[in-house]
Design a protein around this motif. Structure first.
Motif, PDB file in Angstrom:
ATOM      1  N   GLU A  23       0.564  -1.589   0.087  1.00 52.08           N
ATOM      2  CA  GLU A  23      -0.063  -0.263  -0.064  1.00 52.08           C
ATOM      3  C   GLU A  23       0.694   1.060  -0.186  1.00 52.08           C
ATOM      4  OE1 GLU A  23      -3.804   0.183   2.568  1.00 52.08           O
ATOM      5  OE2 GLU A  23      -2.383  -1.274   3.203  1.00 52.08           O
ATOM      6  N   ASP A  27      -2.258   5.242  -2.416  1.00 54.14           N
ATOM      7  CA  ASP A  27      -3.811   4.820  -4.123  1.00 54.14           C
ATOM      8  C   ASP A  27      -4.879   5.343  -3.546  1.00 54.14           C
ATOM      9  OD1 ASP A  27      -1.386   2.938  -4.543  1.00 54.14           O
ATOM     10  OD2 ASP A  27      -2.068   1.571  -2.482  1.00 54.14           O
ATOM     11  N   THR A  29      -7.736   3.768  -5.291  1.00 58.57           N
ATOM     12  CA  THR A  29      -7.928   2.497  -5.801  1.00 58.57           C
ATOM     13  C   THR A  29      -7.442   1.623  -5.374  1.00 58.57           C
ATOM     14  OG1 THR A  29      -7.675   1.820  -8.324  1.00 58.57           O
ATOM     15  CG2 THR A  29      -9.053   3.513  -7.847  1.00 58.57           C
ATOM     16  N   VAL A  30      -8.391   0.735  -5.417  1.00 63.24           N
ATOM     17  CA  VAL A  30      -8.472  -1.359  -5.177  1.00 63.24           C
ATOM     18  C   VAL A  30      -7.315  -1.203  -6.398  1.00 63.24           C
ATOM     19  CG1 VAL A  30      -9.808  -2.402  -5.527  1.00 63.24           C
ATOM     20  CG2 VAL A  30      -7.973  -3.037  -3.930  1.00 63.24           C
ATOM     21  N   LEU A  33      -3.428  -1.110  -5.655  1.00 62.22           N
ATOM     22  CA  LEU A  33      -2.795  -2.113  -5.183  1.00 62.22           C
ATOM     23  C   LEU A  33      -2.589  -2.853  -5.753  1.00 62.22           C
ATOM     24  CD1 LEU A  33      -1.756  -2.797  -2.064  1.00 62.22           C
ATOM     25  CD2 LEU A  33      -4.375  -2.910  -1.410  1.00 62.22           C
TER      26      LEU A  33
END
Length: 105
Positions: A23, A27, A29-30, A33
């Motif tokens: 992480e 970041d 957005t997922v 990641l």
């Protein structure tokens, strides 16, 4: 399975550094990641804290390998004697983790 070794590596990394290995504050957005987990190496724990014994970088590099076949086959392999010292690393690993996790370092 070796996916569990990856997860154990993530937990070990977090216990040592108090942050996740992939992480980043930027970041949004997922997906960022997920892409980092799939395609980028984690940051060295010693680059975050030089006081962390060097053996942890070797353990984490193997535990967090992108290809499952490059990871330890079993968690117990993480405690085998170090090639350079010839002594088991498991006890120092536990001492370092305990000290950092419980604020004793």
């Amino acid at each position: 399975p070796r996916s569990d070794i990856f997860s154990l590596g993530v937990v070990l990394y977090e216990m040592l550094t108090h942050r996740t290995p992939f992480e980043r504050p930027s970041d949004t957005t997922v997906f960022a990641l997920m892409n980092r987990i799939a395609g980028e190496a984690h940051q060295s724990v010693r680059s975050l804290d030089p006081a962390i014994p060097a053996v942890f970088d070797a353990i984490l590099s193997k535990s967090l390998a992108k290809k499952a076949e490059e990871r330890y086959a079993r968690a117990g392999e993480m405690a085998v004697p170090s090639a350079t010292s010839g002594s088991p690393i498991f006890t120092p690993v536990l001492r370092t983790i305990s000290a950092r996790t419980f604020g004793l370092a």
